[in-house]
Scaffold this motif. Sequence first.
Motif, short mmCIF file in Angstrom:
data_model
loop_
_atom_site.label_atom_id
_atom_site.label_comp_id
_atom_site.label_asym_id
_atom_site.label_seq_id
_atom_site.Cartn_x
_atom_site.Cartn_y
_atom_site.Cartn_z
N ALA A 39 0.91 -1.24 -0.02
CA ALA A 39 -0.07 -0.03 0.11
C ALA A 39 0.79 1.33 0.13
N GLY A 40 0.58 2.23 -0.86
CA GLY A 40 1.47 3.21 -1.07
C GLY A 40 2.95 3.25 -1.67
N GLU A 41 3.20 2.25 -2.16
CA GLU A 41 4.38 1.91 -2.86
C GLU A 41 4.36 2.48 -4.12
N ARG A 42 5.39 3.32 -4.82
CA ARG A 42 5.40 3.91 -6.01
C ARG A 42 6.72 3.46 -6.67
N ILE A 43 6.79 3.34 -7.81
CA ILE A 43 7.73 3.26 -8.81
C ILE A 43 7.97 4.65 -9.48
N GLY A 44 9.45 4.93 -9.50
CA GLY A 44 9.79 6.37 -9.66
C GLY A 44 9.89 6.67 -11.09
N PRO A 45 10.65 6.04 -12.01
CA PRO A 45 10.71 6.38 -13.24
C PRO A 45 9.33 6.27 -14.09
N PRO A 46 9.28 7.50 -15.00
CA PRO A 46 8.04 7.46 -15.66
C PRO A 46 7.65 6.39 -16.54
N LEU A 47 6.44 6.02 -16.95
CA LEU A 47 6.05 4.89 -17.86
C LEU A 47 5.40 5.33 -18.68
N GLY A 48 5.45 4.77 -20.06
CA GLY A 48 4.43 4.70 -21.22
C GLY A 48 3.85 3.61 -21.17
N VAL A 49 2.55 3.42 -21.78
CA VAL A 49 1.87 2.28 -21.93
C VAL A 49 1.21 2.16 -23.17
N SER A 50 1.42 1.15 -23.88
CA SER A 50 0.60 1.03 -25.31
C SER A 50 -0.17 -0.11 -25.06
N VAL A 51 -1.55 0.26 -25.02
CA VAL A 51 -2.51 -0.78 -24.65
C VAL A 51 -3.05 -1.36 -26.33
N PHE A 52 -2.44 -2.63 -26.47
CA PHE A 52 -2.75 -3.13 -27.78
C PHE A 52 -4.14 -4.04 -27.50
N PRO A 53 -5.32 -3.73 -28.60
CA PRO A 53 -6.55 -4.38 -28.42
C PRO A 53 -6.58 -5.93 -28.00
N LYS A 54 -5.61 -6.68 -28.75
CA LYS A 54 -5.59 -8.14 -28.75
C LYS A 54 -4.37 -8.64 -27.77
N GLU A 55 -4.02 -7.88 -26.83
CA GLU A 55 -3.19 -8.39 -25.91
C GLU A 55 -3.90 -9.43 -25.01
N ILE A 56 -2.94 -10.08 -24.48
CA ILE A 56 -3.53 -11.23 -23.59
C ILE A 56 -4.28 -10.59 -22.26
N ALA A 57 -3.58 -9.79 -21.49
CA ALA A 57 -4.19 -9.15 -20.28
C ALA A 57 -3.48 -7.79 -19.97
N MET A 58 -4.33 -6.94 -19.42
CA MET A 58 -3.99 -5.77 -19.20
C MET A 58 -4.61 -5.12 -18.18
N PRO A 59 -4.06 -4.72 -17.00
CA PRO A 59 -4.70 -4.09 -15.80
C PRO A 59 -5.31 -2.86 -16.28
N PRO A 60 -6.46 -2.27 -15.68
CA PRO A 60 -7.14 -1.25 -15.87
C PRO A 60 -5.95 0.08 -15.69
N ARG A 61 -6.09 1.10 -16.29
CA ARG A 61 -5.31 2.28 -15.98
C ARG A 61 -5.20 2.81 -14.42
N SER A 62 -6.21 2.83 -13.80
CA SER A 62 -6.55 3.19 -12.45
C SER A 62 -5.52 2.28 -11.59
N TRP A 63 -5.68 1.14 -11.97
CA TRP A 63 -4.57 0.07 -11.06
C TRP A 63 -3.10 0.51 -11.52
N VAL A 64 -2.87 0.91 -12.67
CA VAL A 64 -1.26 0.96 -12.91
C VAL A 64 -1.01 2.34 -12.33
N GLU A 65 -1.82 3.41 -12.57
CA GLU A 65 -1.37 4.68 -11.68
C GLU A 65 -1.16 4.65 -10.30
#
Length: 103
Positions: A39-65
């Motif tokens: 809880a509250g843990e953060r990863i410092g470096p900036p992240l770019g995400v490309s969500v491809f429609p046929k990807e196997i699995a991708m968590p929701p943006r709110s979870w990633v953020e």
Amino acid sequence: MISLDDVLTDISLYWFGESLTGSLRLYKENRLRPLVFEAGERIGPPLGVSVFPKEIAMPPRSWVERVFDVRRWTEMPASGHFAALEKPELLATELRAFFRSFR
């Protein structure tokens, strides 16, 4: 669509290069020890995400953020797990756009 020649070339590179085991390492490690954040843990470096429609699995943006500093989130129009092979121009354009902001 990926050609049969491309598929065979890709498989041959892994097989004859004896790198198949190494390429599967990430999947095995994630299965044995799933990625969990405190809880509250953060990863410092900036992240770019490309969500491809046929990807196997991708968590929701709110979870990633919750954990990552998401600077760019792009819903891609096509492709999936093998985007670099299926749509290399699309992926390259997106990568350039993400890193351009750091110049």
